[in-house]
Scaffold this motif. Structure first.
Motif: not given
Ligand SMILES: Nc1ncnc2c1ncn2[C@@H]1O[C@H](COP(=O)(O)OP(=O)(O)OP(=O)(O)O)[C@@H](O)[C@H]1O
Ligand SMILES: [Mg+2]
Length: 396
Positions: A389-394
């Motif tokens: 899974i790849h998501i923005p950190k903020e």
């Protein structure tokens, strides 16, 4: 697929009435001199025909080719130039009411003799008054357009029917899977309860305790199937809410690892957590992120018989990636696309040896999108799989 050109009766309504196609309404009175008509044709190179109209009624047609041919070759300019143009007009052109359908009009136009074949058609309104001229070339172009449209619509209808069939097939397969998934734990619960009643009436406390444990696991299984189904319908109805919290992902990964070890049921598999740092703060929805990673890890535990499951965190340019790799059965390249479709499993209900409804990854994919991220998968049959899974950190 071969295009069907035979049209049935109600398809002729696809053809527009010719009144809508009129592009030239040039009209002159019958006493206009041949000279000024010739001037008009010279002046406007695109003008193919002029109607002769008196008090609104069409009297005849002058087409460029025939008119110029007559004037210059056969009779001579000198004789004709001062005469009224009506002498040179076609007095029996094809006249059609503006509500005629294009296909019918074209049939009549093309039924004329070779000499008149490409003469413009005079179009009249309901009261017989002049409405305009229509070129045969333009009608042919329009008819080709309409036919192409009809064929395309038929194709689309076929495609839609095929899609509906596919949805129907997936639904039936889902029903078969779900019935199976719901019935097995329910059966187990009923049987265990019955055995417990026997044990209890004989005073075997130890047996009651053992069976209670099994009963709990069947009930938990049942609950997860139902939760999955509810989750998916919630997401599909757009009712799943996302919260934003800043939290440390590292403990979350260790918790997932712990839960996964419980699922291994004694299989020789090491569950390893690998992170870049001891702590890593992100802003996202912790419950949903955990659900995503847990879904990957549960699949890894389910589809691996021995080896390792590695839960790994990496980050790059403000993006957080969490991957779960296993040394399990792997997935065929052709099946990779299917995984994320709700209710689809690589094996079908009859041949499959491992439990599941085929909802896990469909939910996971939707959840990832809710978090503003996406999922990636790499796999090789017999060697293992990596889901990430790849998501923005903020939050953006
Ligand atoms: N790590 C993996 N290794 C091999 N195959 C996998 C793996 N993860 C998923 N799959 C394949 O993808 C299919 C779909 O996975 P998904 O999680 O959606 O469903 P499931 O695990 O079968 O059921 P559920 O998650 O609803 O209990 C699985 O049935 C399996 O065939
Ligand atoms: Mg699953």
């Amino acid at each position: 697929m071969t295009a069907e050109l035979a049209l049935d009766a109600n398809e002729t309504t696809h053809f527009p009435p010719i009144g809508e196609l009129i592009s030239n309404s040039r009209a002159i009175p019958p006493d206009t001199s041949v000279k000024s008509v010739a001037d008009e044709f010279f002046h406007d190179a695109k003008l193919e025909a002029i109607a002769i109209v008196e008090s609104g009624k069409p009297l005849g047609l002058v087409t460029r080719t025939k008119f110029l041919f007559t004037v210059f070759r056969q009779f001579g300019w000198e004789i004709y130039q001062r005469k009224p143009v009506i002498h040179l007009a076609e007095e029996a052109p094809l006249v059609l009411p503006d509500w005629s359908r294009l296909d019918a009009a074209l049939t009549l136009a093309l039924a004329r003799g070779a000499q008149d074949l490409y003469d413009e058609i005079l179009v009249t309104r309901e009261d017989g008054s002049f409405a305009g001229l229509l070129s045969v070339r333009q009608m042919v172009v329009q008819q080709t357009h309409t036919l192409a449209n009809i064929i395309m619509q038929k194709e689309l209808a076929h495609e839609r029917a095929r899609e509906l069939e596919e949805i129907d097939r997936i639904k039936s397969q889902f029903l078969a899977n779900v019935t199976h998934e719901l019935r097995s734990p329910v059966n187990a619960i009923i049987e265990l309860a019955e055995l417990m009643r026997l044990a209890a009436s004989n005073g075997y406390v130890e047996q009651v305790r053992d069976r209670l444990t099994l009963l709990m696991s069947s009930a938990t299984n049942l609950r997860s199937v139902i939760t999955n189904m509810l989750d998916l319908s919630k997401i599909e109805a757009g009712r799943m809410r996302v919260v934003d919290e800043t939290f440390d992902v590292v403990p979350l990964l260790h918790e997932v690892a712990e839960t996964t070890r419980v699922l291994l049921a004694g299989k020789p598999i090491d569950v390893i957590v690998s992170t870049e740092a001891r702590a890593l703060d992100v802003t996202s929805d912790p419950v949903k992120l955990r659900q995503i990673v847990q879904n990957f890890a549960s699949n890894a535990a389910k589809f691996t018989d021995a080896g390792r499951i590695v839960i790994q965190q990496t980050s790059e340019n403000g993006a957080l990636s969490i991957s779960v790799s296993d040394t399990g059965i792997g997935i065929h390249r052709d099946d990779l696309q299917k995984l994320f479709v709700a209710f689809s499993q690589v094996e079908d209900a009859h041949t499959k040896s491992r439990e599941g409804t085929g909802l896990g990854l469909a939910i996971t994919k939707e959840l990832a999108q809710l978090l503003g991220g996406h999922i990636s998968v790499e796999s090789e049959p017999g060697r293992g799989s990596t889901f990430a899974i790849h998501i923005p950190k903020e939050k953006a």
